[in-house]
Design a protein around this motif. Structure first.
Motif, PDB file in Angstrom:
ATOM      1  N   ARG A   9       9.220  15.468  -0.677  1.00  0.00           N
ATOM      2  CA  ARG A   9       9.677  14.951   0.686  1.00  0.00           C
ATOM      3  C   ARG A   9       8.297  14.981   1.435  1.00  0.00           C
ATOM      4  O   ARG A   9       8.016  14.029   2.227  1.00  0.00           O
ATOM      5  CB  ARG A   9      10.632  15.652   1.436  1.00  0.00           C
ATOM      6  CG  ARG A   9      12.037  15.201   0.808  1.00  0.00           C
ATOM      7  CD  ARG A   9      13.087  16.034   1.539  1.00  0.00           C
ATOM      8  NE  ARG A   9      14.299  15.670   0.915  1.00  0.00           N
ATOM      9  CZ  ARG A   9      15.538  15.168   1.039  1.00  0.00           C
ATOM     10  NH1 ARG A   9      15.136  13.967   2.011  1.00  0.00           N
ATOM     11  NH2 ARG A   9      16.546  15.123   0.330  1.00  0.00           N
ATOM     12  N   ARG A  10       7.722  16.332   1.373  1.00  0.00           N
ATOM     13  CA  ARG A  10       6.422  16.439   2.502  1.00  0.00           C
ATOM     14  C   ARG A  10       5.322  15.692   1.796  1.00  0.00           C
ATOM     15  O   ARG A  10       4.693  15.013   2.683  1.00  0.00           O
ATOM     16  CB  ARG A  10       6.145  18.052   2.154  1.00  0.00           C
ATOM     17  CG  ARG A  10       5.073  18.488   3.238  1.00  0.00           C
ATOM     18  CD  ARG A  10       4.862  20.063   3.106  1.00  0.00           C
ATOM     19  NE  ARG A  10       5.237  20.699   1.945  1.00  0.00           N
ATOM     20  CZ  ARG A  10       6.424  21.365   1.871  1.00  0.00           C
ATOM     21  NH1 ARG A  10       7.584  21.445   2.616  1.00  0.00           N
ATOM     22  NH2 ARG A  10       6.478  22.073   0.784  1.00  0.00           N
ATOM     23  N   ALA A  11       5.195  15.421   0.666  1.00  0.00           N
ATOM     24  CA  ALA A  11       4.020  14.608   0.142  1.00  0.00           C
ATOM     25  C   ALA A  11       4.440  13.234   0.549  1.00  0.00           C
ATOM     26  O   ALA A  11       3.301  12.606   0.957  1.00  0.00           O
ATOM     27  CB  ALA A  11       3.952  14.823  -1.490  1.00  0.00           C
ATOM     28  N   LEU A  12       5.671  12.656   0.409  1.00  0.00           N
ATOM     29  CA  LEU A  12       5.917  11.239   0.571  1.00  0.00           C
ATOM     30  C   LEU A  12       5.629  10.958   2.160  1.00  0.00           C
ATOM     31  O   LEU A  12       5.112   9.969   2.517  1.00  0.00           O
ATOM     32  CB  LEU A  12       7.186  11.132   0.409  1.00  0.00           C
ATOM     33  CG  LEU A  12       7.573  10.926  -1.145  1.00  0.00           C
ATOM     34  CD1 LEU A  12       9.208  10.639  -1.568  1.00  0.00           C
ATOM     35  CD2 LEU A  12       6.808   9.763  -1.795  1.00  0.00           C
ATOM     36  N   SER A  34      -0.484   8.726   6.629  1.00  0.00           N
ATOM     37  CA  SER A  34      -1.681   8.493   6.559  1.00  0.00           C
ATOM     38  C   SER A  34      -1.797   7.111   6.692  1.00  0.00           C
ATOM     39  O   SER A  34      -2.916   6.408   6.910  1.00  0.00           O
ATOM     40  CB  SER A  34      -2.348   8.980   5.234  1.00  0.00           C
ATOM     41  OG  SER A  34      -1.896   8.565   4.050  1.00  0.00           O
ATOM     42  N   ILE A  35      -0.999   6.259   5.803  1.00  0.00           N
ATOM     43  CA  ILE A  35      -1.188   4.815   5.892  1.00  0.00           C
ATOM     44  C   ILE A  35      -0.760   4.134   7.118  1.00  0.00           C
ATOM     45  O   ILE A  35      -1.175   3.134   7.605  1.00  0.00           O
ATOM     46  CB  ILE A  35      -0.269   4.348   4.688  1.00  0.00           C
ATOM     47  CG1 ILE A  35      -1.055   4.708   3.363  1.00  0.00           C
ATOM     48  CG2 ILE A  35      -0.094   2.815   4.822  1.00  0.00           C
ATOM     49  CD1 ILE A  35       0.070   4.459   2.061  1.00  0.00           C
ATOM     50  N   LEU A  36       0.505   4.671   8.038  1.00  0.00           N
ATOM     51  CA  LEU A  36       0.798   4.108   8.995  1.00  0.00           C
ATOM     52  C   LEU A  36       0.829   5.271  10.279  1.00  0.00           C
ATOM     53  O   LEU A  36       1.799   5.760  10.536  1.00  0.00           O
ATOM     54  CB  LEU A  36       2.387   3.614   8.699  1.00  0.00           C
ATOM     55  CG  LEU A  36       2.636   2.507   7.760  1.00  0.00           C
ATOM     56  CD1 LEU A  36       4.056   2.625   7.228  1.00  0.00           C
ATOM     57  CD2 LEU A  36       2.442   1.227   8.192  1.00  0.00           C
ATOM     58  N   LYS A  88       0.887  -1.226   0.043  1.00  0.00           N
ATOM     59  CA  LYS A  88      -0.179   0.043  -0.069  1.00  0.00           C
ATOM     60  C   LYS A  88       0.906   1.438   0.018  1.00  0.00           C
ATOM     61  O   LYS A  88       0.587   2.347  -0.793  1.00  0.00           O
ATOM     62  CB  LYS A  88      -0.842  -0.133   1.121  1.00  0.00           C
ATOM     63  CG  LYS A  88      -1.727   1.016   1.258  1.00  0.00           C
ATOM     64  CD  LYS A  88      -2.967   0.980   0.488  1.00  0.00           C
ATOM     65  CE  LYS A  88      -4.020   2.040   0.814  1.00  0.00           C
ATOM     66  NZ  LYS A  88      -4.774   2.567  -0.526  1.00  0.00           N
ATOM     67  N   LEU A  89       1.775   1.254   0.733  1.00  0.00           N
ATOM     68  CA  LEU A  89       2.777   2.271   0.838  1.00  0.00           C
ATOM     69  C   LEU A  89       3.545   2.664  -0.564  1.00  0.00           C
ATOM     70  O   LEU A  89       3.804   3.729  -1.025  1.00  0.00           O
ATOM     71  CB  LEU A  89       3.706   2.055   1.994  1.00  0.00           C
ATOM     72  CG  LEU A  89       4.610   3.141   2.405  1.00  0.00           C
ATOM     73  CD1 LEU A  89       3.923   4.165   2.950  1.00  0.00           C
ATOM     74  CD2 LEU A  89       5.754   2.646   3.484  1.00  0.00           C
ATOM     75  N   ARG A  90       4.028   1.552  -1.113  1.00  0.00           N
ATOM     76  CA  ARG A  90       4.737   1.794  -2.412  1.00  0.00           C
ATOM     77  C   ARG A  90       3.677   2.232  -3.282  1.00  0.00           C
ATOM     78  O   ARG A  90       4.030   3.183  -4.300  1.00  0.00           O
ATOM     79  CB  ARG A  90       5.386   0.347  -2.837  1.00  0.00           C
ATOM     80  CG  ARG A  90       6.580  -0.225  -1.826  1.00  0.00           C
ATOM     81  CD  ARG A  90       7.182  -1.451  -2.611  1.00  0.00           C
ATOM     82  NE  ARG A  90       7.732  -1.071  -4.043  1.00  0.00           N
ATOM     83  CZ  ARG A  90       8.627  -0.698  -4.206  1.00  0.00           C
ATOM     84  NH1 ARG A  90       9.522  -0.151  -3.019  1.00  0.00           N
ATOM     85  NH2 ARG A  90       9.308  -0.444  -5.270  1.00  0.00           N
ATOM     86  N   ASP A  91       2.366   1.638  -3.601  1.00  0.00           N
ATOM     87  CA  ASP A  91       1.480   2.216  -4.338  1.00  0.00           C
ATOM     88  C   ASP A  91       1.388   3.854  -4.199  1.00  0.00           C
ATOM     89  O   ASP A  91       1.500   4.468  -5.177  1.00  0.00           O
ATOM     90  CB  ASP A  91       0.147   1.651  -4.016  1.00  0.00           C
ATOM     91  CG  ASP A  91      -0.835   1.959  -5.166  1.00  0.00           C
ATOM     92  OD1 ASP A  91      -0.760   1.911  -6.465  1.00  0.00           O
ATOM     93  OD2 ASP A  91      -1.882   2.577  -4.508  1.00  0.00           O
ATOM     94  N   SER A  92       1.163   4.247  -2.844  1.00  0.00           N
ATOM     95  CA  SER A  92       1.027   5.749  -2.897  1.00  0.00           C
ATOM     96  C   SER A  92       2.236   6.337  -3.199  1.00  0.00           C
ATOM     97  O   SER A  92       2.000   7.421  -3.926  1.00  0.00           O
ATOM     98  CB  SER A  92       0.588   5.798  -1.213  1.00  0.00           C
ATOM     99  OG  SER A  92       0.453   7.061  -1.033  1.00  0.00           O
TER     100      SER A  92
END
Length: 165
Positions: free
Chosen positions: A137-140, A146-148, A105-109
């Motif tokens: 960086r901020r977006a990542l 949000s995922i973790l 999920k993290l990689r997809d995002s």
């Protein structure tokens, strides 16, 4: 006879040398709990303070994501460059398994954010400037948090390369 004997002797010498090297370079045996005296156990516990409820006292851990991110740069309908990134996460101590479980999920995002960044021209020109990478960086980081929730404290770009066609 000599043609057969020499390779056999060399093979045996190599085998014995490998066995001897493996024997002498093996890792040290771990101490059994019975082998540690009570006095040593007490000094060990006093020297390292234990904070089982406070993960921040231990400090953050760094987790390198399992593989790189490959982002194509498309101009006029064709791929003109490829950007390869390696990312690591700064996480709270003891949460590695949670991150690995949510990695797809993290990689997809992350890929969606990287593609959007590439499509908006973020990897053109001097793309390694701090002002150019700061929004990425901020977006990542926002996506990771949000995922973790409560696990990720920073996203680190550990390596970035652009290969022009």
């Amino acid at each position: 006879m000599k043609r057969v004997l020499l390779p056999v002797i060399l093979a045996l010498a190599g085998l014995l040398g490998g066995l001897a090297g493996g024997y002498f370079l093996r890792p040290a045996e771990p101490l059994h709990p019975e082998a540690v005296s009570d006095a040593q156990a007490e000094t060990t516990h006093e020297a390292v303070p234990q904070h089982p409820d406070d993960n921040h006292a231990i400090g953050p851990e760094y987790l390198k994501l399992s593989s790189q991110f490959i982002v194509p740069i498309v101009e006029d309908g064709r791929i003109t460059s490829v950007v390869v990134l390696f990312l690591s996460l700064e996480i709270t101590a003891g949460t590695q398994e949670t991150v690995y479980a949510r990695e797809p999920k993290l990689r997809d995002s992350f890929l969606q954010i990287l593609f959007d960044h590439a499509n908006s021209g973020g990897f053109r020109g001097t793309f390694t400037e701090g002002t150019t990478l700061a929004p990425l960086r901020r977006a990542l980081l926002e996506a990771a948090q949000s995922i973790l929730q409560g696990t990720v404290t920073d996203v680190l770009i550990t390596d970035i390369t652009r290969q022009d066609a």
